[in-house]
Design a protein around this motif. Sequence first.
Motif, PDB file in Angstrom:
ATOM      1  N   ILE A   1       0.844  -1.193   0.000  1.00 42.93           N
ATOM      2  CA  ILE A   1       0.000   0.000   0.000  1.00 42.93           C
ATOM      3  C   ILE A   1       0.881   1.245   0.000  1.00 42.93           C
ATOM      4  O   ILE A   1       1.865   1.318   0.739  1.00 42.93           O
ATOM      5  N   PHE A   2       0.526   2.218  -0.819  1.00 41.67           N
ATOM      6  CA  PHE A   2       1.249   3.488  -0.893  1.00 41.67           C
ATOM      7  C   PHE A   2       0.283   4.587  -0.466  1.00 41.67           C
ATOM      8  O   PHE A   2      -0.737   4.814  -1.117  1.00 41.67           O
ATOM      9  N   ASP A   3       0.601   5.241   0.636  1.00 40.28           N
ATOM     10  CA  ASP A   3      -0.227   6.330   1.171  1.00 40.28           C
ATOM     11  C   ASP A   3       0.415   7.653   0.748  1.00 40.28           C
ATOM     12  O   ASP A   3       1.337   8.146   1.396  1.00 40.28           O
ATOM     13  N   ILE A   4      -0.087   8.220  -0.334  1.00 41.93           N
ATOM     14  CA  ILE A   4       0.480   9.438  -0.914  1.00 41.93           C
ATOM     15  C   ILE A   4      -0.198  10.652  -0.287  1.00 41.93           C
ATOM     16  O   ILE A   4      -1.409  10.815  -0.387  1.00 41.93           O
TER      17      ILE A   4
ATOM     18  N   LYS B   1       4.942  -1.353  -8.147  1.00 40.15           N
ATOM     19  CA  LYS B   1       3.497  -1.407  -8.325  1.00 40.15           C
ATOM     20  C   LYS B   1       2.836  -1.798  -7.002  1.00 40.15           C
ATOM     21  O   LYS B   1       3.314  -2.682  -6.292  1.00 40.15           O
ATOM     22  N   PHE B   2       1.736  -1.128  -6.686  1.00 41.46           N
ATOM     23  CA  PHE B   2       1.066  -1.311  -5.402  1.00 41.46           C
ATOM     24  C   PHE B   2      -0.324  -1.916  -5.589  1.00 41.46           C
ATOM     25  O   PHE B   2      -0.979  -1.715  -6.616  1.00 41.46           O
ATOM     26  N   ASP B   3      -0.765  -2.625  -4.554  1.00 41.26           N
ATOM     27  CA  ASP B   3      -2.121  -3.188  -4.556  1.00 41.26           C
ATOM     28  C   ASP B   3      -3.164  -2.123  -4.257  1.00 41.26           C
ATOM     29  O   ASP B   3      -4.292  -2.188  -4.770  1.00 41.26           O
TER      30      ASP B   3
ATOM     31  N   VAL C   1      -3.537  12.111  -9.886  1.00 42.45           N
ATOM     32  CA  VAL C   1      -4.254  10.845 -10.071  1.00 42.45           C
ATOM     33  C   VAL C   1      -3.531   9.965 -11.093  1.00 42.45           C
ATOM     34  O   VAL C   1      -3.348   8.758 -10.871  1.00 42.45           O
ATOM     35  N   GLU C   2      -3.109  10.553 -12.197  1.00 41.73           N
ATOM     36  CA  GLU C   2      -2.413   9.774 -13.226  1.00 41.73           C
ATOM     37  C   GLU C   2      -1.100   9.198 -12.695  1.00 41.73           C
ATOM     38  O   GLU C   2      -0.736   8.059 -13.006  1.00 41.73           O
ATOM     39  N   GLY C   3      -0.386   9.990 -11.886  1.00 39.70           N
ATOM     40  CA  GLY C   3       0.842   9.489 -11.291  1.00 39.70           C
ATOM     41  C   GLY C   3       0.590   8.321 -10.369  1.00 39.70           C
ATOM     42  O   GLY C   3       1.354   7.342 -10.346  1.00 39.70           O
ATOM     43  N   ALA C   4      -0.488   8.410  -9.590  1.00 42.55           N
ATOM     44  CA  ALA C   4      -0.849   7.308  -8.700  1.00 42.55           C
ATOM     45  C   ALA C   4      -1.256   6.074  -9.492  1.00 42.55           C
ATOM     46  O   ALA C   4      -0.860   4.942  -9.157  1.00 42.55           O
TER      47      ALA C   4
ATOM     48  N   LYS D   1      -1.295  -1.464  -9.465  1.00 36.85           N
ATOM     49  CA  LYS D   1      -1.479  -2.685 -10.239  1.00 36.85           C
ATOM     50  C   LYS D   1      -2.839  -2.691 -10.915  1.00 36.85           C
ATOM     51  O   LYS D   1      -3.811  -2.120 -10.391  1.00 36.85           O
ATOM     52  N   ARG D   2      -2.936  -3.351 -12.050  1.00 31.30           N
ATOM     53  CA  ARG D   2      -4.232  -3.534 -12.672  1.00 31.30           C
ATOM     54  C   ARG D   2      -5.123  -4.320 -11.718  1.00 31.30           C
ATOM     55  O   ARG D   2      -4.720  -5.349 -11.177  1.00 31.30           O
ATOM     56  N   GLY D   3      -6.311  -3.828 -11.475  1.00 30.59           N
ATOM     57  CA  GLY D   3      -7.207  -4.450 -10.507  1.00 30.59           C
ATOM     58  C   GLY D   3      -7.028  -3.915  -9.103  1.00 30.59           C
ATOM     59  O   GLY D   3      -7.793  -4.268  -8.203  1.00 30.59           O
ATOM     60  N   GLY D   4      -6.017  -3.049  -8.909  1.00 28.15           N
ATOM     61  CA  GLY D   4      -5.788  -2.462  -7.593  1.00 28.15           C
ATOM     62  C   GLY D   4      -6.765  -1.346  -7.280  1.00 28.15           C
ATOM     63  O   GLY D   4      -7.496  -0.853  -8.155  1.00 28.15           O
TER      64      GLY D   4
END
Length: 266
Positions: free
Chosen positions: A43-46, A105-107, A128-131, A136-139
């Motif tokens: 998980i990435f908390d930006i 890549k993050f879930d 948003v695009e950067g995030a 991951k696809r499906g994340g």
Amino acid sequence: MNEIERWYDEEYDEWTRLDRHKIEFEITKRYLDETIQGENLEIFDIGGGPGRYSIYLAEKGHKVSLLDLSKRNIEKAKIKAAENGVALKDYIHGNALELAPFQQKFDVILLMGPLYHLVKREERAAAVEGALRLLKRGGLLVASFISSYAPIQDSLKHLDPIEETENILSYLEDGLNQGELGFTTAYFINPLEAKRFMNSFELEEIIFAGIENVLGSRETAINQLDEGQYKKWLDICYRLSRDQNLIGTSEHLLYIGRKNDRRQID
């Protein structure tokens, strides 16, 4: 960005904010629990401030990296994580608009602060695009906004003297909060605009909720109730949070979407 960084470094204690705004914290956690499924997720908390949600998710066994613009918030997160018996995977002093160096890549990615402070649509879109590039696809992408109705609700909550009605109603016109008006530079968004904005990306909407809804203006009194009554009102709030007739009564908006990238660029 320098002004916003100074605000959180020198003037505002973001950790204690959610002690005062327990409804926001508790309802948001319910949605995180409902949608973040699986174990040991990346998980990435930006823009996660001092890590209230990072620490909550780390306590559940996830590997959480925290990025924030404020050095004080990052240091506070280290202290609070230790106090809660967890350690985050990484503590990063950084900017939500400068994610190019990151490749993992993050879930799940949380974007629950930056969109408050990016006043231009192209900046919000870039965040948003950067995030999404790191998701991951499906994340899941979790994004928060401050509603353009929030200043009205906040004034109603405290009933402070109103000098000019236009000072409050102006947020419905342009959403802009100047740094000298009690809060740092921010953009307060119309709920319908927020929903359309997030759905303009390759995301499948799972949740769009008004967090405080009818409880907002009675927050102080509700926080003082005994535990039994407090939980009942919290349940009412949660059940009403996705009622489209009430979205505008909330101070905070929550969007949760699943990455559905038809271009398959991962």
